[in-house]
Motif scaffolding. Sequence first.
Motif, PDB file in Angstrom:
ATOM      1  N   TYR A  88       0.826  -1.209   0.000  1.00  0.00           N
ATOM      2  CA  TYR A  88       0.000   0.000   0.000  1.00  0.00           C
ATOM      3  C   TYR A  88       0.859   1.258   0.000  1.00  0.00           C
ATOM      4  O   TYR A  88       0.547   2.232  -0.688  1.00  0.00           O
ATOM      5  CB  TYR A  88      -0.931  -0.008   1.204  1.00  0.00           C
ATOM      6  N   ALA A  89       1.930   1.222   0.787  1.00  0.00           N
ATOM      7  CA  ALA A  89       2.819   2.386   0.823  1.00  0.00           C
ATOM      8  C   ALA A  89       3.503   2.581  -0.526  1.00  0.00           C
ATOM      9  O   ALA A  89       3.683   3.725  -0.985  1.00  0.00           O
ATOM     10  CB  ALA A  89       3.865   2.203   1.930  1.00  0.00           C
ATOM     11  N   GLU A  90       3.854   1.476  -1.175  1.00  0.00           N
ATOM     12  CA  GLU A  90       4.500   1.588  -2.486  1.00  0.00           C
ATOM     13  C   GLU A  90       3.533   2.170  -3.521  1.00  0.00           C
ATOM     14  O   GLU A  90       3.909   3.028  -4.329  1.00  0.00           O
ATOM     15  CB  GLU A  90       4.996   0.215  -2.945  1.00  0.00           C
ATOM     16  N   VAL A  91       2.284   1.712  -3.488  1.00  0.00           N
ATOM     17  CA  VAL A  91       1.278   2.240  -4.412  1.00  0.00           C
ATOM     18  C   VAL A  91       1.042   3.720  -4.154  1.00  0.00           C
ATOM     19  O   VAL A  91       0.964   4.533  -5.088  1.00  0.00           O
ATOM     20  CB  VAL A  91      -0.035   1.444  -4.272  1.00  0.00           C
ATOM     21  N   TRP A  92       0.935   4.089  -2.885  1.00  0.00           N
ATOM     22  CA  TRP A  92       0.644   5.485  -2.528  1.00  0.00           C
ATOM     23  C   TRP A  92       1.763   6.419  -2.972  1.00  0.00           C
ATOM     24  O   TRP A  92       1.513   7.589  -3.287  1.00  0.00           O
ATOM     25  CB  TRP A  92       0.429   5.588  -1.025  1.00  0.00           C
ATOM     26  N   SER A  93       3.002   5.915  -3.017  1.00  0.00           N
ATOM     27  CA  SER A  93       4.141   6.764  -3.382  1.00  0.00           C
ATOM     28  C   SER A  93       4.297   6.932  -4.888  1.00  0.00           C
ATOM     29  O   SER A  93       5.050   7.806  -5.330  1.00  0.00           O
ATOM     30  CB  SER A  93       5.433   6.166  -2.808  1.00  0.00           C
ATOM     31  N   LYS A  94       3.611   6.107  -5.682  1.00  0.00           N
ATOM     32  CA  LYS A  94       3.808   6.149  -7.122  1.00  0.00           C
ATOM     33  C   LYS A  94       2.967   7.225  -7.810  1.00  0.00           C
ATOM     34  O   LYS A  94       3.307   7.668  -8.905  1.00  0.00           O
ATOM     35  CB  LYS A  94       3.485   4.779  -7.739  1.00  0.00           C
ATOM     36  N   GLN A  95       1.840   7.618  -7.194  1.00  0.00           N
ATOM     37  CA  GLN A  95       0.977   8.646  -7.770  1.00  0.00           C
ATOM     38  C   GLN A  95       0.438   9.534  -6.664  1.00  0.00           C
ATOM     39  O   GLN A  95       0.379   9.110  -5.498  1.00  0.00           O
ATOM     40  CB  GLN A  95      -0.188   8.006  -8.545  1.00  0.00           C
ATOM     41  N   PRO A  96       0.028  10.752  -6.996  1.00  0.00           N
ATOM     42  CA  PRO A  96      -0.539  11.654  -5.971  1.00  0.00           C
ATOM     43  C   PRO A  96      -1.969  11.253  -5.608  1.00  0.00           C
ATOM     44  O   PRO A  96      -2.940  11.957  -5.925  1.00  0.00           O
ATOM     45  CB  PRO A  96      -0.479  13.028  -6.648  1.00  0.00           C
ATOM     46  N   TRP A  97      -2.112  10.115  -4.928  1.00  0.00           N
ATOM     47  CA  TRP A  97      -3.436   9.608  -4.601  1.00  0.00           C
ATOM     48  C   TRP A  97      -4.209  10.544  -3.677  1.00  0.00           C
ATOM     49  O   TRP A  97      -5.436  10.603  -3.728  1.00  0.00           O
ATOM     50  CB  TRP A  97      -3.324   8.226  -3.962  1.00  0.00           C
ATOM     51  N   GLY A  98      -3.487  11.254  -2.801  1.00  0.00           N
ATOM     52  CA  GLY A  98      -4.170  12.199  -1.926  1.00  0.00           C
ATOM     53  C   GLY A  98      -4.938  13.240  -2.713  1.00  0.00           C
ATOM     54  O   GLY A  98      -6.080  13.588  -2.376  1.00  0.00           O
ATOM     55  N   ARG A  99      -4.329  13.742  -3.778  1.00  0.00           N
ATOM     56  CA  ARG A  99      -4.997  14.711  -4.644  1.00  0.00           C
ATOM     57  C   ARG A  99      -6.193  14.098  -5.349  1.00  0.00           C
ATOM     58  O   ARG A  99      -7.268  14.700  -5.443  1.00  0.00           O
ATOM     59  CB  ARG A  99      -4.003  15.236  -5.688  1.00  0.00           C
ATOM     60  N   PHE A 100      -6.033  12.869  -5.830  1.00  0.00           N
ATOM     61  CA  PHE A 100      -7.132  12.202  -6.542  1.00  0.00           C
ATOM     62  C   PHE A 100      -8.318  11.934  -5.615  1.00  0.00           C
ATOM     63  O   PHE A 100      -9.475  12.122  -6.002  1.00  0.00           O
ATOM     64  CB  PHE A 100      -6.633  10.893  -7.146  1.00  0.00           C
ATOM     65  N   PHE A 101      -8.031  11.497  -4.394  1.00  0.00           N
ATOM     66  CA  PHE A 101      -9.112  11.255  -3.443  1.00  0.00           C
ATOM     67  C   PHE A 101      -9.807  12.559  -3.063  1.00  0.00           C
ATOM     68  O   PHE A 101     -11.038  12.606  -2.926  1.00  0.00           O
ATOM     69  CB  PHE A 101      -8.575  10.552  -2.195  1.00  0.00           C
ATOM     70  N   SER A 136      -5.879  16.496 -16.981  1.00  0.00           N
ATOM     71  CA  SER A 136      -4.805  16.848 -16.053  1.00  0.00           C
ATOM     72  C   SER A 136      -5.040  16.205 -14.696  1.00  0.00           C
ATOM     73  O   SER A 136      -6.180  15.901 -14.316  1.00  0.00           O
ATOM     74  CB  SER A 136      -4.716  18.377 -15.889  1.00  0.00           C
ATOM     75  N   GLU A 137      -3.965  15.997 -13.956  1.00  0.00           N
ATOM     76  CA  GLU A 137      -4.073  15.398 -12.633  1.00  0.00           C
ATOM     77  C   GLU A 137      -4.737  16.320 -11.630  1.00  0.00           C
ATOM     78  O   GLU A 137      -5.224  15.860 -10.599  1.00  0.00           O
ATOM     79  CB  GLU A 137      -2.685  15.011 -12.119  1.00  0.00           C
ATOM     80  N   ALA A 138      -4.798  17.607 -11.914  1.00  0.00           N
ATOM     81  CA  ALA A 138      -5.341  18.570 -10.955  1.00  0.00           C
ATOM     82  C   ALA A 138      -6.809  18.312 -10.663  1.00  0.00           C
ATOM     83  O   ALA A 138      -7.276  18.573  -9.547  1.00  0.00           O
ATOM     84  CB  ALA A 138      -5.153  19.995 -11.480  1.00  0.00           C
ATOM     85  N   VAL A 139      -7.564  17.790 -11.633  1.00  0.00           N
ATOM     86  CA  VAL A 139      -8.994  17.549 -11.436  1.00  0.00           C
ATOM     87  C   VAL A 139      -9.349  16.087 -11.664  1.00  0.00           C
ATOM     88  O   VAL A 139     -10.518  15.732 -11.757  1.00  0.00           O
ATOM     89  CB  VAL A 139      -9.834  18.434 -12.383  1.00  0.00           C
ATOM     90  N   ARG A 140      -8.370  15.207 -11.722  1.00  0.00           N
ATOM     91  CA  ARG A 140      -8.605  13.794 -12.048  1.00  0.00           C
ATOM     92  C   ARG A 140      -9.175  13.054 -10.846  1.00  0.00           C
ATOM     93  O   ARG A 140      -8.635  13.125  -9.747  1.00  0.00           O
ATOM     94  CB  ARG A 140      -7.309  13.146 -12.497  1.00  0.00           C
ATOM     95  N   PRO A 141     -10.279  12.291 -11.016  1.00  0.00           N
ATOM     96  CA  PRO A 141     -10.823  11.480  -9.919  1.00  0.00           C
ATOM     97  C   PRO A 141     -10.106  10.141  -9.814  1.00  0.00           C
ATOM     98  O   PRO A 141      -9.301   9.767 -10.677  1.00  0.00           O
ATOM     99  CB  PRO A 141     -12.291  11.303 -10.312  1.00  0.00           C
ATOM    100  N   VAL A 142     -10.421   9.377  -8.767  1.00  0.00           N
ATOM    101  CA  VAL A 142      -9.669   8.160  -8.481  1.00  0.00           C
ATOM    102  C   VAL A 142      -9.883   7.070  -9.525  1.00  0.00           C
ATOM    103  O   VAL A 142      -8.975   6.277  -9.789  1.00  0.00           O
ATOM    104  CB  VAL A 142     -10.032   7.619  -7.082  1.00  0.00           C
ATOM    105  N   GLN A 143     -11.089   6.987 -10.121  1.00  0.00           N
ATOM    106  CA  GLN A 143     -11.324   5.925 -11.094  1.00  0.00           C
ATOM    107  C   GLN A 143     -10.441   6.109 -12.331  1.00  0.00           C
ATOM    108  O   GLN A 143      -9.886   5.138 -12.857  1.00  0.00           O
ATOM    109  CB  GLN A 143     -12.803   5.891 -11.491  1.00  0.00           C
ATOM    110  N   VAL A 144     -10.312   7.337 -12.791  1.00  0.00           N
ATOM    111  CA  VAL A 144      -9.432   7.612 -13.929  1.00  0.00           C
ATOM    112  C   VAL A 144      -7.980   7.401 -13.524  1.00  0.00           C
ATOM    113  O   VAL A 144      -7.172   6.877 -14.305  1.00  0.00           O
ATOM    114  CB  VAL A 144      -9.654   9.042 -14.449  1.00  0.00           C
ATOM    115  N   ALA A 145      -7.629   7.791 -12.290  1.00  0.00           N
ATOM    116  CA  ALA A 145      -6.272   7.573 -11.808  1.00  0.00           C
ATOM    117  C   ALA A 145      -5.954   6.087 -11.694  1.00  0.00           C
ATOM    118  O   ALA A 145      -4.834   5.660 -11.985  1.00  0.00           O
ATOM    119  CB  ALA A 145      -6.094   8.257 -10.449  1.00  0.00           C
ATOM    120  N   LEU A 146      -6.937   5.292 -11.269  1.00  0.00           N
ATOM    121  CA  LEU A 146      -6.723   3.847 -11.175  1.00  0.00           C
ATOM    122  C   LEU A 146      -6.485   3.248 -12.553  1.00  0.00           C
ATOM    123  O   LEU A 146      -5.648   2.345 -12.714  1.00  0.00           O
ATOM    124  CB  LEU A 146      -7.930   3.191 -10.511  1.00  0.00           C
TER     125      LEU A 146
END
Length: 290
Positions: free
Chosen positions: A60-73, A233-243
């Motif tokens: 989980y920590a490795e996944v969280w570090s690969k993309q800005p998941w906090g922003r997506f959530f 852009s990642e600035a407005v990207r939701p989690v489903q698109v990020a996944l």
Amino acid sequence: MRPQLPRVTSSIFKHLLLIVVGIVVAYPFYFMVTSSRKEFFEATQVPPTLFPTSLHPENYAEVWSKQPWGRFFANTFFIAGVSVVGEVIIAVLAAYAFAQMNFRGKNVLFALVLATYMMPGEATLIPNFVMMSKAPPGVNPFFPIPRLNLYDTYAAQILPFLASAFSIFLLRQQFLAIPRELRDAARIDGAGHVRFLWSIVLPISVPALVTVAIISFYASWNSFQWPFIVTSSEAVRPVQVALNAFSAEAGSHYHLLMAAASLVVAPIVLLYLVGQRFLVQGVARTGIRG
């Protein structure tokens, strides 16, 4: 007469059937969670192991570090929250008008609202996209379809879904069940439609309102096709698109894919566990009334 099973035998059979169905439904979630805690070679093993030989929560920590998941959530919670509030407000006002007010063409208008629910989403995909895009140079931005220039914004992911025919129908069924005597008593006391709606109708319709809110949140959280089309852009990207983007990046690292999927699914599961009672009550109360 046809022989009937004893009550005890029938009860045991029903419980066994429910257990089997529950296992079938729960296994994909179990597979996702257990695979997210496996190492790479064990996660790709065929056939898959039922229980992981060792746990690896660091996935989980490795996944969280690969993309800005906090922003997506944060993006998804904001989009879903605004969509829920807007949809509930519009559905309450429309449902109250259809249930408690009399005006010319009410039944025809309600039939048109229901007709929009029968229309597939793909039919409105292109018009909605054209509406959210920017008009090319030399083209009238308001004809034939207004161009709002909202591509790659939060508003583009919220505005097309603020009005829901299903939510209006569900709340209308609830409001129709309110006794006419309450409306007459409120009118005698000098209460208008707004006061009656706020003080009487809404407090006794909490389960239905929570049901609409939960269903709206689910739909917004799980939305993929429309955000994928109107965001870049990642600035407005939701989690489903990020996944989806992460699945292309992770490739065959299934343990990381399952870890990312578990993170995305977790808020929905928690919401269901918290709102399950209201969801069942809201559907039961509105489903038995015409």
